[in-house]
Write a protein that holds these residues in place. Structure first.
Motif, PDB file in Angstrom:
ATOM      1  N   VAL A 186       0.865  -1.166   0.000  1.00 29.76           N
ATOM      2  CA  VAL A 186       0.000   0.000   0.000  1.00 29.76           C
ATOM      3  C   VAL A 186       0.910   1.226   0.000  1.00 29.76           C
ATOM      4  CG1 VAL A 186      -1.825   1.253   1.198  1.00 29.76           C
ATOM      5  CG2 VAL A 186      -1.746  -1.251   1.331  1.00 29.76           C
ATOM      6  N   LYS A 187       0.929   1.933  -1.108  1.00 26.31           N
ATOM      7  CA  LYS A 187       1.717   3.155  -1.171  1.00 26.31           C
ATOM      8  C   LYS A 187       0.807   4.321  -0.821  1.00 26.31           C
ATOM      9  CE  LYS A 187       4.920   5.766  -4.024  1.00 26.31           C
ATOM     10  NZ  LYS A 187       5.570   5.844  -5.348  1.00 26.31           N
ATOM     11  N   VAL A 188       1.118   4.965   0.286  1.00 27.43           N
ATOM     12  CA  VAL A 188       0.409   6.173   0.680  1.00 27.43           C
ATOM     13  C   VAL A 188       1.101   7.310  -0.070  1.00 27.43           C
ATOM     14  CG1 VAL A 188      -0.328   7.642   2.592  1.00 27.43           C
ATOM     15  CG2 VAL A 188      -0.079   5.172   2.943  1.00 27.43           C
ATOM     16  N   VAL A 189       0.435   7.812  -1.095  1.00 28.42           N
ATOM     17  CA  VAL A 189       1.055   8.810  -1.970  1.00 28.42           C
ATOM     18  C   VAL A 189       0.993  10.197  -1.344  1.00 28.42           C
ATOM     19  CG1 VAL A 189       1.040   9.848  -4.279  1.00 28.42           C
ATOM     20  CG2 VAL A 189       0.507   7.407  -4.000  1.00 28.42           C
ATOM     21  N   ARG A 190      -0.237  10.685  -1.121  1.00 25.50           N
ATOM     22  CA  ARG A 190      -0.366  12.034  -0.552  1.00 25.50           C
ATOM     23  C   ARG A 190      -1.767  12.250   0.024  1.00 25.50           C
ATOM     24  NH1 ARG A 190      -0.537  12.737  -6.096  1.00 25.50           N
ATOM     25  NH2 ARG A 190      -2.368  13.807  -6.894  1.00 25.50           N
ATOM     26  N   GLY A 191      -1.880  13.312   0.784  1.00 23.20           N
ATOM     27  CA  GLY A 191      -3.160  13.771   1.288  1.00 23.20           C
ATOM     28  C   GLY A 191      -3.501  15.097   0.636  1.00 23.20           C
ATOM     29  N   LEU A 192      -4.779  15.332   0.446  1.00 24.39           N
ATOM     30  CA  LEU A 192      -5.233  16.575  -0.194  1.00 24.39           C
ATOM     31  C   LEU A 192      -6.245  17.280   0.696  1.00 24.39           C
ATOM     32  CD1 LEU A 192      -5.891  15.136  -3.764  1.00 24.39           C
ATOM     33  CD2 LEU A 192      -3.923  16.480  -3.038  1.00 24.39           C
ATOM     34  N   ASN A 193      -5.983  18.546   0.967  1.00 25.61           N
ATOM     35  CA  ASN A 193      -6.935  19.394   1.681  1.00 25.61           C
ATOM     36  C   ASN A 193      -7.408  18.757   2.993  1.00 25.61           C
ATOM     37  OD1 ASN A 193      -8.339  21.813   1.881  1.00 25.61           O
ATOM     38  ND2 ASN A 193     -10.161  20.969   0.898  1.00 25.61           N
ATOM     39  N   LEU A 194      -6.463  18.248   3.777  1.00 23.90           N
ATOM     40  CA  LEU A 194      -6.802  17.629   5.055  1.00 23.90           C
ATOM     41  C   LEU A 194      -7.272  18.695   6.046  1.00 23.90           C
ATOM     42  CD1 LEU A 194      -3.849  15.088   5.447  1.00 23.90           C
ATOM     43  CD2 LEU A 194      -6.123  14.685   4.489  1.00 23.90           C
TER      44      LEU A 194
END
Length: 167
Positions: free
Chosen positions: A10-18
Motif C-alpha cells: 500500500v503506497k500512501v502517496v499524498r493527502g489533499l486538503n486535510l
C-alpha cells in the motif's frame, strides 16, 4: 493457522486538503494508520501541512481477503492525544480475487475491474484494478469520512508468494 495468500503493498502517496487541527499555524501534522485485521502499519509524520506528500510503501500480509482495509488519519500532538482527521476503508476482495489468478496471458495495461464512487464506498474518483508491467495494481483516491474535508491518494500492488510457499 491461516494461509498466507500474498502481500499487499500500500503506497500512501499524498493527502489533499486535510483538516486543519493546529489553528495557530493553520496546518496539521498528519500521519496515516492502516489496519487489516490485527495488522497495523503507520506512515511517517509530515509536519505543518494539510497537503502532505508521503510516497511511503507499507506492506500487509493477506491471509483473509474478506476483511476491509481501514485507514485513519491523525494529527500528531506532542503533549496531548493525537487528533483524528478522518477515516476511510475499502474492500480488497475483488483485488485479491484478480491477483491470485494466472494473468500471464493478459495484455499489458488491461483494466480488470472499475469502481465508481457511490454512497457505499469511500472512493472520490473512478478506480481501476489493472494488469500492468506483470503486476496487479490499483490507484485510488479516497474521501475521508467523519471530517469536513480531505482525501488520500493511494496505490496498491500485489506481491505473489515465492515458489514453494503454500497458499
Amino acid at each position: 493457522m491461516e494461509r498466507l495468500l500474498g502481500l499487499l503493498k500500500v503506497k500512501v502517496v499524498r493527502g489533499l486538503n486535510l483538516a486543519i487541527c493546529d489553528p495557530l499555524s493553520h496546518s496539521s501534522d498528519p500521519y496515516v494508520v492502516i489496519r487489516l485485521g490485527q495488522q497495523k502499519v503507520k506512515s511517517s509524520i509530515k509536519y505543518k501541512t494539510i497537503n502532505p506528500e508521503w510516497n511511503e510503501e507499507l506492506t500487509l500480509s493477506i491471509t483473509n481477503w474478506t476483511l476491509p482495509v481501514k485507514i485513519e488519519v491523525f494529527d500528531h500532538d506532542t503533549f496531548t492525544k493525537d487528533d483524528t482527521m478522518g477515516d476511510a476503508e475499502f474492500s480488497i476482495l475483488d483485488f485479491v480475487e484478480i491477483a491470485v489468478k494466472d494473468l500471464t496471458h493478459v495484455r499489458d495495461d488491461t483494466v480488470m475491474k472499475t469502481f465508481q464512487p457511490n454512497e457505499e464506498n469511500c472512493y472520490s474518483a473512478d478506480s481501476h484494478i489493472m494488469w500492468k508491467d506483470g503486476k496487479v495494481t490499483q490507484n485510488m483516491a479516497l474521501k475521508l469520512r467523519n471530517t469536513d474535508t480531505g482525501e488520500l491518494i493511494m496505490h496498491l500492488e500485489w506481491v505473489n508468494l515465492p515458489p514453494g510457499m503454500s497458499r
